[in-house]
Structure formats: C-alpha cells, structure tokens
Design a protein around this motif. Structure first.
Motif, PDB file in Angstrom:
ATOM      1  N   PRO A   1      67.686  29.767  60.150  1.00 20.48           N
ATOM      2  CA  PRO A   1      67.595  30.736  61.364  1.00 20.48           C
ATOM      3  C   PRO A   1      67.483  32.209  60.610  1.00 20.48           C
ATOM      4  N   HIS A   2      68.232  32.443  59.609  1.00 12.36           N
ATOM      5  CA  HIS A   2      67.945  34.159  59.137  1.00 12.36           C
ATOM      6  C   HIS A   2      67.118  34.048  58.147  1.00 12.36           C
ATOM      7  N   ALA A   3      66.188  33.498  57.785  1.00  8.03           N
ATOM      8  CA  ALA A   3      65.427  33.417  56.630  1.00  8.03           C
ATOM      9  C   ALA A   3      64.460  34.663  56.803  1.00  8.03           C
ATOM     10  N   ILE A   4      64.304  35.389  55.751  1.00 11.71           N
ATOM     11  CA  ILE A   4      63.205  36.486  55.728  1.00 11.71           C
ATOM     12  C   ILE A   4      61.856  35.942  54.943  1.00 11.71           C
ATOM     13  N   PRO A   5      60.786  36.173  55.613  1.00 13.56           N
ATOM     14  CA  PRO A   5      59.734  35.630  55.166  1.00 13.56           C
ATOM     15  C   PRO A   5      59.138  36.771  54.063  1.00 13.56           C
ATOM     16  N   VAL A   6      58.586  36.263  52.952  1.00 17.07           N
ATOM     17  CA  VAL A   6      58.139  36.914  51.793  1.00 17.07           C
ATOM     18  C   VAL A   6      56.562  36.753  51.502  1.00 17.07           C
ATOM     19  N   ALA A   7      55.864  37.787  51.261  1.00 17.94           N
ATOM     20  CA  ALA A   7      54.463  37.696  50.785  1.00 17.94           C
ATOM     21  C   ALA A   7      54.357  38.428  49.461  1.00 17.94           C
ATOM     22  N   SER A   8      53.582  37.711  48.611  1.00 14.69           N
ATOM     23  CA  SER A   8      53.211  38.328  47.372  1.00 14.69           C
ATOM     24  C   SER A   8      51.624  38.290  47.162  1.00 14.69           C
ATOM     25  N   GLU A   9      51.206  39.396  46.304  1.00 11.25           N
ATOM     26  CA  GLU A   9      49.945  39.563  45.761  1.00 11.25           C
ATOM     27  C   GLU A   9      49.474  38.115  44.803  1.00 11.25           C
ATOM     28  N   PRO A  10      48.247  37.641  44.859  1.00 10.08           N
ATOM     29  CA  PRO A  10      47.837  36.684  43.871  1.00 10.08           C
ATOM     30  C   PRO A  10      47.733  37.221  42.728  1.00 10.08           C
ATOM     31  N   TYR A  11      47.712  36.654  41.440  1.00  8.30           N
ATOM     32  CA  TYR A  11      47.556  37.095  40.349  1.00  8.30           C
ATOM     33  C   TYR A  11      46.368  36.254  39.537  1.00  8.30           C
ATOM     34  N   SER A  12      45.890  36.974  38.641  1.00 15.63           N
ATOM     35  CA  SER A  12      44.572  36.568  37.956  1.00 15.63           C
ATOM     36  C   SER A  12      45.098  35.747  36.821  1.00 15.63           C
ATOM     37  N   VAL A  13      44.205  34.921  36.431  1.00 15.99           N
ATOM     38  CA  VAL A  13      44.420  33.987  35.335  1.00 15.99           C
ATOM     39  C   VAL A  13      44.365  34.899  33.945  1.00 15.99           C
ATOM     40  N   PRO A  14      45.220  34.728  33.009  1.00 16.12           N
ATOM     41  CA  PRO A  14      45.118  35.412  31.572  1.00 16.12           C
ATOM     42  C   PRO A  14      43.954  35.281  30.978  1.00 16.12           C
ATOM     43  N   LYS A  15      43.289  36.208  30.279  1.00 14.90           N
ATOM     44  CA  LYS A  15      41.872  35.894  29.749  1.00 14.90           C
ATOM     45  C   LYS A  15      41.889  34.729  28.537  1.00 14.90           C
ATOM     46  N   GLN A  16      43.161  34.771  27.928  1.00 17.29           N
ATOM     47  CA  GLN A  16      43.223  33.597  26.823  1.00 17.29           C
ATOM     48  C   GLN A  16      43.158  32.092  27.569  1.00 17.29           C
ATOM     49  N   HIS A  17      43.451  31.937  28.913  1.00 20.70           N
ATOM     50  CA  HIS A  17      43.222  30.698  29.656  1.00 20.70           C
ATOM     51  C   HIS A  17      42.213  30.761  30.518  1.00 20.70           C
ATOM     52  N   GLU A  18      41.363  31.524  30.570  1.00 18.86           N
ATOM     53  CA  GLU A  18      40.210  31.721  31.565  1.00 18.86           C
ATOM     54  C   GLU A  18      39.252  30.524  31.274  1.00 18.86           C
ATOM     55  N   HIS A  19      38.846  30.227  30.099  1.00 15.47           N
ATOM     56  CA  HIS A  19      37.919  29.030  29.710  1.00 15.47           C
ATOM     57  C   HIS A  19      38.498  28.015  30.132  1.00 15.47           C
ATOM     58  N   ALA A  20      39.750  27.685  29.982  1.00 14.89           N
ATOM     59  CA  ALA A  20      40.351  26.193  30.351  1.00 14.89           C
ATOM     60  C   ALA A  20      40.220  26.226  31.860  1.00 14.89           C
ATOM     61  N   PHE A  21      40.733  27.292  32.566  1.00 13.14           N
ATOM     62  CA  PHE A  21      40.765  27.342  33.939  1.00 13.14           C
ATOM     63  C   PHE A  21      39.538  26.939  34.562  1.00 13.14           C
ATOM     64  N   LEU A  22      38.407  27.667  33.865  1.00 16.59           N
ATOM     65  CA  LEU A  22      37.157  27.722  34.705  1.00 16.59           C
ATOM     66  C   LEU A  22      36.438  26.152  34.647  1.00 16.59           C
ATOM     67  N   LYS A  23      36.728  25.641  33.220  1.00 17.95           N
ATOM     68  CA  LYS A  23      36.420  24.313  33.025  1.00 17.95           C
ATOM     69  C   LYS A  23      37.086  23.255  33.839  1.00 17.95           C
ATOM     70  N   GLU A  24      38.244  23.349  34.086  1.00 20.73           N
ATOM     71  CA  GLU A  24      38.963  22.626  35.146  1.00 20.73           C
ATOM     72  C   GLU A  24      38.667  22.604  36.608  1.00 20.73           C
ATOM     73  N   GLN A  25      38.496  23.982  36.820  1.00 17.93           N
ATOM     74  CA  GLN A  25      37.901  24.212  38.230  1.00 17.93           C
ATOM     75  C   GLN A  25      36.596  23.432  38.704  1.00 17.93           C
ATOM     76  N   ASN A  26      35.850  23.845  37.597  1.00 18.81           N
ATOM     77  CA  ASN A  26      34.702  22.894  37.504  1.00 18.81           C
ATOM     78  C   ASN A  26      34.423  21.381  37.377  1.00 18.81           C
ATOM     79  N   TYR A  27      35.765  20.870  37.043  1.00 21.47           N
ATOM     80  CA  TYR A  27      35.668  19.304  36.754  1.00 21.47           C
ATOM     81  C   TYR A  27      35.459  18.596  37.818  1.00 21.47           C
ATOM     82  N   SER A  28      35.631  18.961  39.135  1.00 18.30           N
ATOM     83  CA  SER A  28      35.734  18.239  40.425  1.00 18.30           C
ATOM     84  C   SER A  28      34.096  18.173  40.753  1.00 18.30           C
TER      85      SER A  28
END
Length: 83
Positions: A56-83
């Motif tokens: 009943p008394h919950a307060i909604p919270v919104a936050s900004e999206p965050y970017s993928v760290p450069k060191q993980h970008e290659h793995a992220f893109l590879k996984e994203q393109n896997y499908s």
C-alpha cells in the motif's frame, strides 16, 4: 562467452543442488509448459498484460539505464547477436 543449449524445466530443477528434493519437484512443476524459455535461443519478451500487487505505501523508483563496460562490450555484442 555464454553457450546456450536446449534443456527442459526438469533438468533445470534437477541442477539446483541448493534445493531440497521437494523444492526441486515444486520448481519442476512450476516450469511445466515453459519449453520456449529453455529452447537454447535468446529471445524477446512478448508483452502481455500483467497485474502486480504492490504494498500500500510502496514508493516507485526509476533509474537511468547503464552502459556495458568497454571490457565486456565484445562479449555482450557477441551474445546479443547469438539469437
């Protein structure tokens, strides 16, 4: 790199060694009819209307999206393109 392979809800539940056998059975039952979740492919959420019960008394919270760290970008893109 993530490797995706098809599995079943029963196999997922069985691998949860931190759960008791009864909890594993309950999880397997909850995962029935969810084959598309474990087909070994990345997918997209197909929106459907849902209703969430809030405290009943919950307060909604919104936050900004965050970017993928450069060191993980290659793995992220590879996984994203896997499908």
């Amino acid at each position: 790199d993530a490797k995706y392979k098809a599995t079943t809800g029963d196999e997922v539940a069985e691998k949860q060694s931190h759960l008791t056998e009864d909890q594993q059975r309950m999880l397997a039952q909850a995962l029935k009819n969810t084959d598309e979740l474990f087909d070994g492919k990345l997918g997209h959420y197909k929106p459907e209307k849902i209703h969430l019960e809030l405290e009943p008394h919950a307060i909604p919270v919104a936050s900004e999206p965050y970017s993928v760290p450069k060191q993980h970008e290659h793995a992220f893109l590879k996984e994203q393109n896997y499908s």
